[in-house]
Design a protein around this motif. Structure first.
Motif, PDB file in Angstrom:
ATOM      1  N   UNK A 143       0.767  -0.981   0.108  1.00 13.79           N
ATOM      2  CA  UNK A 143       0.056   0.090  -0.026  1.00 13.79           C
ATOM      3  C   UNK A 143       0.837   1.275   0.255  1.00 13.79           C
ATOM      4  N   UNK A 144       0.470   2.054  -0.896  1.00  7.20           N
ATOM      5  CA  UNK A 144       1.232   3.439  -0.868  1.00  7.20           C
ATOM      6  C   UNK A 144       2.733   3.420  -0.794  1.00  7.20           C
ATOM      7  N   UNK A 145       3.456   2.619  -1.448  1.00  6.48           N
ATOM      8  CA  UNK A 145       4.775   2.725  -1.662  1.00  6.48           C
ATOM      9  C   UNK A 145       5.104   2.046  -2.959  1.00  6.48           C
ATOM     10  N   UNK A 146       6.286   1.629  -3.057  1.00  4.08           N
ATOM     11  CA  UNK A 146       6.802   1.148  -4.463  1.00  4.08           C
ATOM     12  C   UNK A 146       8.455   0.828  -4.132  1.00  4.08           C
ATOM     13  N   UNK A 147       9.156   0.571  -5.437  1.00  2.86           N
ATOM     14  CA  UNK A 147      10.632   0.027  -5.700  1.00  2.86           C
ATOM     15  C   UNK A 147      11.050   0.937  -6.649  1.00  2.86           C
ATOM     16  N   UNK A 148      11.130   2.159  -6.435  1.00  6.33           N
ATOM     17  CA  UNK A 148      11.650   3.138  -7.501  1.00  6.33           C
ATOM     18  C   UNK A 148      12.933   2.791  -7.804  1.00  6.33           C
ATOM     19  N   UNK A 149      13.431   3.049  -9.161  1.00  9.70           N
ATOM     20  CA  UNK A 149      14.598   2.769  -9.743  1.00  9.70           C
ATOM     21  C   UNK A 149      14.883   3.775 -10.907  1.00  9.70           C
ATOM     22  N   UNK A 150      15.097   5.223 -10.327  1.00 13.82           N
ATOM     23  CA  UNK A 150      15.521   6.202 -11.316  1.00 13.82           C
ATOM     24  C   UNK A 150      14.531   7.049 -11.904  1.00 13.82           C
ATOM     25  N   UNK A 151      13.209   6.950 -11.628  1.00 14.08           N
ATOM     26  CA  UNK A 151      12.432   7.768 -12.268  1.00 14.08           C
ATOM     27  C   UNK A 151      12.353   9.260 -11.717  1.00 14.08           C
ATOM     28  N   UNK A 152      11.563  10.140 -12.578  1.00 14.78           N
ATOM     29  CA  UNK A 152      11.610  11.486 -11.841  1.00 14.78           C
ATOM     30  C   UNK A 152      10.895  11.479 -10.818  1.00 14.78           C
ATOM     31  N   UNK A 156       4.856  16.261  -5.798  1.00 17.89           N
ATOM     32  CA  UNK A 156       4.664  16.430  -4.324  1.00 17.89           C
ATOM     33  C   UNK A 156       5.817  15.735  -3.367  1.00 17.89           C
ATOM     34  N   UNK A 157       6.370  14.886  -4.004  1.00 22.36           N
ATOM     35  CA  UNK A 157       7.629  13.986  -3.410  1.00 22.36           C
ATOM     36  C   UNK A 157       8.590  15.239  -3.532  1.00 22.36           C
ATOM     37  N   UNK A 246      -1.568  11.718  -2.676  1.00 20.31           N
ATOM     38  CA  UNK A 246      -0.930  12.466  -3.841  1.00 20.31           C
ATOM     39  C   UNK A 246       0.286  12.188  -4.187  1.00 20.31           C
ATOM     40  N   UNK A 247       1.249  11.483  -3.340  1.00 21.35           N
ATOM     41  CA  UNK A 247       2.715  11.004  -3.656  1.00 21.35           C
ATOM     42  C   UNK A 247       2.713   9.600  -4.399  1.00 21.35           C
ATOM     43  N   UNK A 248       1.995   8.744  -3.840  1.00 22.53           N
ATOM     44  CA  UNK A 248       1.885   7.627  -4.676  1.00 22.53           C
ATOM     45  C   UNK A 248       0.687   6.995  -5.673  1.00 22.53           C
ATOM     46  N   UNK A 249      -0.128   8.059  -5.772  1.00 27.42           N
ATOM     47  CA  UNK A 249      -1.367   7.894  -6.557  1.00 27.42           C
ATOM     48  C   UNK A 249      -0.930   7.215  -8.102  1.00 27.42           C
ATOM     49  N   UNK A 250      -1.343   5.822  -8.328  1.00 30.78           N
ATOM     50  CA  UNK A 250      -1.062   5.179  -9.651  1.00 30.78           C
ATOM     51  C   UNK A 250       0.150   4.303  -9.587  1.00 30.78           C
ATOM     52  N   UNK A 251       0.835   4.337  -8.442  1.00 26.78           N
ATOM     53  CA  UNK A 251       1.713   3.513  -8.240  1.00 26.78           C
ATOM     54  C   UNK A 251       1.619   2.121  -8.409  1.00 26.78           C
ATOM     55  N   UNK A 252       0.517   1.570  -8.250  1.00 23.53           N
ATOM     56  CA  UNK A 252       0.138   0.111  -8.295  1.00 23.53           C
ATOM     57  C   UNK A 252       0.420  -0.323  -9.678  1.00 23.53           C
ATOM     58  N   UNK A 274      -5.485   8.715   3.443  1.00 17.61           N
ATOM     59  CA  UNK A 274      -4.503   9.262   2.943  1.00 17.61           C
ATOM     60  C   UNK A 274      -2.937   8.652   2.621  1.00 17.61           C
ATOM     61  N   UNK A 275      -2.164   9.012   3.095  1.00 14.09           N
ATOM     62  CA  UNK A 275      -0.726   8.360   2.758  1.00 14.09           C
ATOM     63  C   UNK A 275      -0.510   7.226   3.703  1.00 14.09           C
ATOM     64  N   UNK A 276      -0.943   7.423   4.930  1.00 16.45           N
ATOM     65  CA  UNK A 276      -0.674   6.695   6.148  1.00 16.45           C
ATOM     66  C   UNK A 276      -1.820   5.732   6.306  1.00 16.45           C
ATOM     67  N   UNK A 277      -2.308   4.954   5.372  1.00 15.55           N
ATOM     68  CA  UNK A 277      -3.440   4.215   5.293  1.00 15.55           C
ATOM     69  C   UNK A 277      -4.005   3.361   6.588  1.00 15.55           C
ATOM     70  N   UNK A 278      -2.703   3.041   7.406  1.00 11.88           N
ATOM     71  CA  UNK A 278      -2.862   2.295   8.606  1.00 11.88           C
ATOM     72  C   UNK A 278      -3.607   3.078   9.586  1.00 11.88           C
ATOM     73  N   UNK A 279      -3.811   4.402   9.632  1.00 12.76           N
ATOM     74  CA  UNK A 279      -4.646   5.247  10.397  1.00 12.76           C
ATOM     75  C   UNK A 279      -5.914   5.330   9.931  1.00 12.76           C
TER      76      UNK A 279
END
Length: 298
Positions: A143-152, A156-157, A246-252, A274-279
């Motif tokens: 959830x709301x994360x990823x494994x970025x590898x050099x993207x722009x 928001x980030x 707004x930071x991870x939207x579409x990251x799935x 929002x970002x901290x979906x655990x809350x």
């Protein structure tokens, strides 16, 4: 390694809804890593990995329900966060070191057949563990994360990274509140602030956004190698991103398109918050974990 700060125990004396006994593992080199370990020791492990600038307190609403469903839950605090030791020099933190520290703990615990639940930096570290030891993991819930590898970096980030580096104040509890749709109590905001009793203790929280491998970053080659393994991971890989981050939207999309266990997985879903979906939607995250474990047959 320079100076290391250990937050006094009394800072955690009045933490709400966090009744878990503290457990510690001493890493090679002497750093003390804290983790929660609840449920039967012989049950299937669910590894809940927090991100930045939170700690295992973030999962307090989820640990009990997953244990009640018959699982063992482990929720470590990354070095620099929560009840774990905190090097006070930003230069003491690297992405590679965090992966190595968590792998050392993971192997010392002898964990197998694990279901990983991860968000934010919990995914950057956790998915690297999956790539390093794919045979130890039965499934993944992201959830709301990823494994970025050099993207722009998303705009928001980029703003968040600049704030973390240059803002004269860094109110961690307030940062968590601004990234949730749920109104946190004063005690909950204080609980997020509790690990950081000195300015220097925030070094890890301050530097983490700058370590994310977006753009030209030293970690990109390691990320690309990890993706090669992750693409072949056949255990169920469930994406449950939130609808208001707004930071991870579409990251799935990257995972659904590339990871074998995500391509034909019917369990992907949107969570509300929002970002901290655990809350914001802990029950939704728990449901995704239990459904994924069932699909994995564990």
């Amino acid at each position: 390694m320079g100076k290391v700060h250990r937050t006094p125990d009394e800072r955690f004396a009045d933490i709400p809804d966090y009744p878990f006994d503290p457990r510690y593992h001493i890493l090679e080199g002497g750093l003390r890593l804290h983790y929660v370990d609840e449920g039967p020791r012989d049950a299937t492990p669910v590894l809940m990995m927090h991100g930045e600038p939170s700690w295992s307190f973030l999962y307090r609403k989820m640990i009990g329900p997953v244990v009640e469903a018959g699982y063992r839950v482990l929720a470590p605090d990354l070095i620099g966060f929560g009840k774990s030791d905190k090097p006070t020099a930003k230069s003491d933190y690297t992405y590679a070191l965090h992966v190595a520290w968590m792998r050392e703990w993971f192997e010392a615990m002898g964990l197998r057949n694990v279901v990983l639940a991860c968000q934010d930096w919990g995914s950057l570290v956790g998915l690297r563990l999956v790539a390093a030891m794919p045979d130890r993991f039965a499934g993944v819930v992201l959830s709301n994360g990823g494994l970025p590898a050099g993207q722009d970096p998303p705009p928001a980030f980029a703003k968040w990274r600049s704030f973390s580096k240059y803002s004269p104040v860094f109110p961690i509890g307030g940062i968590i509140q601004r990234a949730t749709t749920t109104k946190l109590s004063d005690a909950e905001v204080a609980a997020y602030d509790a690990p950081y009793d000195t300015r220097a203790s925030k070094a890890g929280a301050r530097i983490f956004p700058s370590l994310v491998p977006l753009g030209d970053n030293v970690a990109v080659p390691d990320q690309l190698e990890a993706w090669k393994v992750l693409e072949k991971f056949e255990g169920p890989f469930t994406c449950c991103f939130s609808d208001k981050d707004p930071i991870t939207r579409g990251g799935e999309a990257a995972f659904v398109d590339r990871v074998a266990g995500a391509k034909d997985n019917p369990l992907h879903r949107k969570l509300s918050g929002g970002h901290f979906i655990q809350e914001d939607d802990p029950a939704g995250f728990v449901s995704a974990i239990l459904d994924t474990a069932k699909r994995a047959g564990v």
